[in-house]
Design an enzyme around this catalytic site. Structure first.
Site, PDB file in Angstrom:
ATOM      1  CG  HIS A   1      52.812  31.010  43.762  1.00 59.96           C
ATOM      2  ND1 HIS A   1      51.994  30.735  44.837  1.00 59.96           N
ATOM      3  CD2 HIS A   1      52.041  31.602  42.825  1.00 59.96           C
ATOM      4  CE1 HIS A   1      50.769  31.166  44.556  1.00 59.96           C
ATOM      5  NE2 HIS A   1      50.766  31.696  43.344  1.00 59.96           N
TER       6      HIS A   1
ATOM      7  CG  ASP B   1      49.819  28.651  39.996  1.00 56.75           C
ATOM      8  OD1 ASP B   1      49.890  27.443  39.687  1.00 56.75           O
ATOM      9  OD2 ASP B   1      48.758  29.228  40.276  1.00 56.75           O
TER      10      ASP B   1
HETATM   11 ZN   LIG Z   1      49.700  33.299  39.141  1.00 56.96          ZN
END
Ligand SMILES: [Zn+2]
Length: 232
Positions: A194, A49
């Site tokens: 992430h 992400d």
């Molecule tokens: Zn996010």
């Protein structure tokens, strides 16, 4: 006569209830968020992400290429604007792109119009990279209201959450991420990482030790779309 009419209207009511509940269950299967998938024969999905990011995303791509693995990147639209070349690199190296709003907005705090705008605007950005847009949406912080699912679905998107959160966003040590994932991994898991974290990044060293171990255990890495397709 009156009795017969009442009886047939009662039967009609029952049929109506049955057909409404049947259509609701068909609708809800595609409508409800995906956390993990069943019966995927040891397939799992890595997700990243908050990118693209010009420093971290290419390093993650290099690790994925080293093991010939495809993953899903939930991009923020604004970051596609800033780092267009990096976004293109992700697409050209065969990975899937998902939608993570235009501006990393917490949609559960927004008006319906704003929710639609955040998703649609990022869809235009993703389309400018891959030519087709996306059908996978991940709400920032995993936060959404039931009413948001209607909007997400109307825009042609499926909501994708995760079953394993590595907490790399908290700068969790690579060894701890490794122990958590290897200790909990199951068939069909969707793993949250992430490709951009403010400050020290533990994602990359965690991937370097985790991927070879999961491959050794017989897991296969696929995109989220493929994971959903495999589960039927
Ligand atoms: Zn996010």
């Amino acid at each position: 006569m009156g009795y017969r009419r009442n009886k047939s209207s009662a039967i009609l009511s029952i049929l109506l209830v049955l057909s409404v509940s049947a259509s609701f269950s068909i609708r809800s299967a595609a409508f409800m968020p995906v956390y993990r998938c069943n019966n995927t024969e040891k397939a799992i999905a890595l997700t990243f992400d908050d990118g693209p990011h010009p420093k971290y995303t290419p390093r993650i791509l290099d690790i994925l290429d080293k093991y010939d693995i495809k993953a899903t990147f939930f991009f923020i639209g604004q970051n596609i604007v800033y780092y267009r070349d990096t976004a293109k690199m992700v697409y050209e190296r065969g990975h899937e792109i998902g939608n993570h709003t235009y501006d990393h907005t917490i949609i559960s705090k927004c008006s319906p119009e704003k929710v639609e705008e955040e998703i649609s605007e990022n869809d235009r950005m993703i389309t400018s990279i891959n030519g087709i847009g996306s059908s996978l949406f991940r709400p920032p912080q995993g936060s959404y209201r039931k009413s948001d699912l209607d909007i997400i679905n109307k825009l042609g998107y499926r909501t994708v959450l995760w079953s394993l959160d590595t907490e790399d966003w908290k700068h969790t040590s690579p060894e701890r991420i490794y122990r958590y994932v290897t200790g909990n991994i199951k068939d069909g898991d969707i793993i949250l990482f992430h490709d951009y974290i403010s400050g020290e990044n533990t994602t990359i060293p965690a991937l370097e030790i985790l991927i070879p171990e999961l491959l050794r255990e017989g897991y296969r890495f696929v995109t989220v779309s493929e994971l959903i397709a495999r589960s039927g």
